[in-house]
Design an enzyme around this catalytic site. Structure first.
Site, PDB file in Angstrom:
ATOM      1  N   ASP A  67      -9.206   6.095  -9.471  1.00  0.00           N
ATOM      2  CA  ASP A  67      -8.114   5.252  -9.957  1.00  0.00           C
ATOM      3  C   ASP A  67      -8.612   4.007 -10.664  1.00  0.00           C
ATOM      4  O   ASP A  67      -9.804   3.698 -10.670  1.00  0.00           O
ATOM      5  CB  ASP A  67      -7.195   4.849  -8.788  1.00  0.00           C
ATOM      6  CG  ASP A  67      -7.976   4.496  -7.524  1.00  0.00           C
ATOM      7  OD1 ASP A  67      -9.075   3.936  -7.635  1.00  0.00           O
ATOM      8  OD2 ASP A  67      -7.483   4.781  -6.419  1.00  0.00           O
ATOM      9  N   HIS A 138      -2.768   5.952   2.453  1.00  0.00           N
ATOM     10  CA  HIS A 138      -2.898   6.367   1.055  1.00  0.00           C
ATOM     11  C   HIS A 138      -4.318   6.839   0.754  1.00  0.00           C
ATOM     12  O   HIS A 138      -5.287   6.387   1.367  1.00  0.00           O
ATOM     13  CB  HIS A 138      -2.430   5.278   0.078  1.00  0.00           C
ATOM     14  CG  HIS A 138      -3.359   4.112  -0.109  1.00  0.00           C
ATOM     15  ND1 HIS A 138      -2.921   2.811  -0.065  1.00  0.00           N
ATOM     16  CD2 HIS A 138      -4.684   4.029  -0.376  1.00  0.00           C
ATOM     17  CE1 HIS A 138      -3.924   1.996  -0.289  1.00  0.00           C
ATOM     18  NE2 HIS A 138      -5.011   2.714  -0.469  1.00  0.00           N
ATOM     19  N   GLU A 143       0.595   6.425  -2.701  1.00  0.00           N
ATOM     20  CA  GLU A 143       1.242   5.714  -1.605  1.00  0.00           C
ATOM     21  C   GLU A 143       2.149   6.656  -0.804  1.00  0.00           C
ATOM     22  O   GLU A 143       2.469   7.762  -1.255  1.00  0.00           O
ATOM     23  CB  GLU A 143       2.060   4.544  -2.167  1.00  0.00           C
ATOM     24  CG  GLU A 143       1.242   3.524  -2.958  1.00  0.00           C
ATOM     25  CD  GLU A 143       0.378   2.621  -2.082  1.00  0.00           C
ATOM     26  OE1 GLU A 143       0.145   2.948  -0.898  1.00  0.00           O
ATOM     27  OE2 GLU A 143      -0.077   1.582  -2.583  1.00  0.00           O
TER      28      GLU A 143
END
Length: 242
Positions: A67, A138, A143
């Site tokens: 990410d 997470h 999430e």
């Protein structure tokens, strides 16, 4: 699911390095999924030392990070590209062009997501995915409530995640509220997964992964369905496991 219990963070990092080095030596052109944050820092330190000692090389390795914050360019010290360069890539012999991190300032973020998926596919998929876990369960920035079949996408960060990340920023206003993240469906396609966890603040999440139900309310619970998962966690993180 194999669970390896260690005493503390230092032993977790050492054991993770042993595990990683063993796997790397088995593969000619490894494709690694990597994570950021405080959890893998010790592992990265050990991998750098193994490289300096001549035990491993990253010349033929490709990496894909989970990410990146939206709005932070790669030269921003709080970006995950900057983190990876400083904590690992600049200290080993990996080719910079073989290190992939989502572009958080892409002009077309939706296209960035689909392009990132294609890059992973073109590389033949991820051989080993390294994961940390959030206190809310997470993985990546998926999430609670994230779909198990989700692909790389734009994620609105939970307030708990924003609060946890605030310590890295000058003010709450500076903390990113969104990220580009590999989806759970992307992560679970990895051939093998290594999850690291340390500290009592991870105990509820780890107990949920090992003992709890499969539920999108705890994104990491998807790991129950993967055939090759190793968890290396310290005593504090495993304190609530039955």
């Amino acid at each position: 699911m194999q669970v390896i219990k260690v005493k503390d963070y230092a032993e977790m990092s050492e054991k993770a390095c042993e595990w990683f080095v063993g796997k790397l030596k088995e593969m000619e052109t490894p494709v690694l999924g990597l994570a950021t944050g405080s959890t893998p820092e010790g592992l990265y330190d050990h991998l750098i030392q193994k490289y300096k000692d001549g035990e491993i090389s990253f010349q033929d390795v490709k990496t894909f990070n989970l990410d990146e914050y939206i709005g932070l360019a790669g030269d921003n010290p709080n970006s995950y590209r900057y983190f990876m360069n400083e904590k690992l890539f600049n200290n080993i012999d990996i080719k910079q062009e073989n290190t992939f991190v989502p572009n958080g300032v892409a002009t077309d973020l939706e296209k960035e997501c689909t392009d990132y998926e294609q890059l992973i596919k073109d590389a033949g998929g991820i051989d080993i995915q390294l994961l940390g876990i959030g206190s809310n369960g997470h993985i990546g920035f998926n999430e609670p409530g994230a779909k198990f079949d989700g692909r790389t996408h734009i994620e609105n960060l939970a307030q708990a995640t924003i609060d946890a990340n605030a310590r890295f920023f000058d003010s709450m206003d500076d903390v990113p509220k969104q990220a580009v993240t590999m989806g759970i469906g992307s992560i679970i396609e990895s051939k093998e997964i290594l999850l690291l966890a340390s500290g009592e603040n991870k105990a509820d999440a780890i107990a949920g992964v090992i003992d709890g139900e499969l539920t999108e309310a705890l994104p990491a619970s998807i790991l129950k369905q993967h055939p090759r998962v190793t968890i290396i966690a310290d005593e504090a993180a495993l304190a609530k496991v039955k």
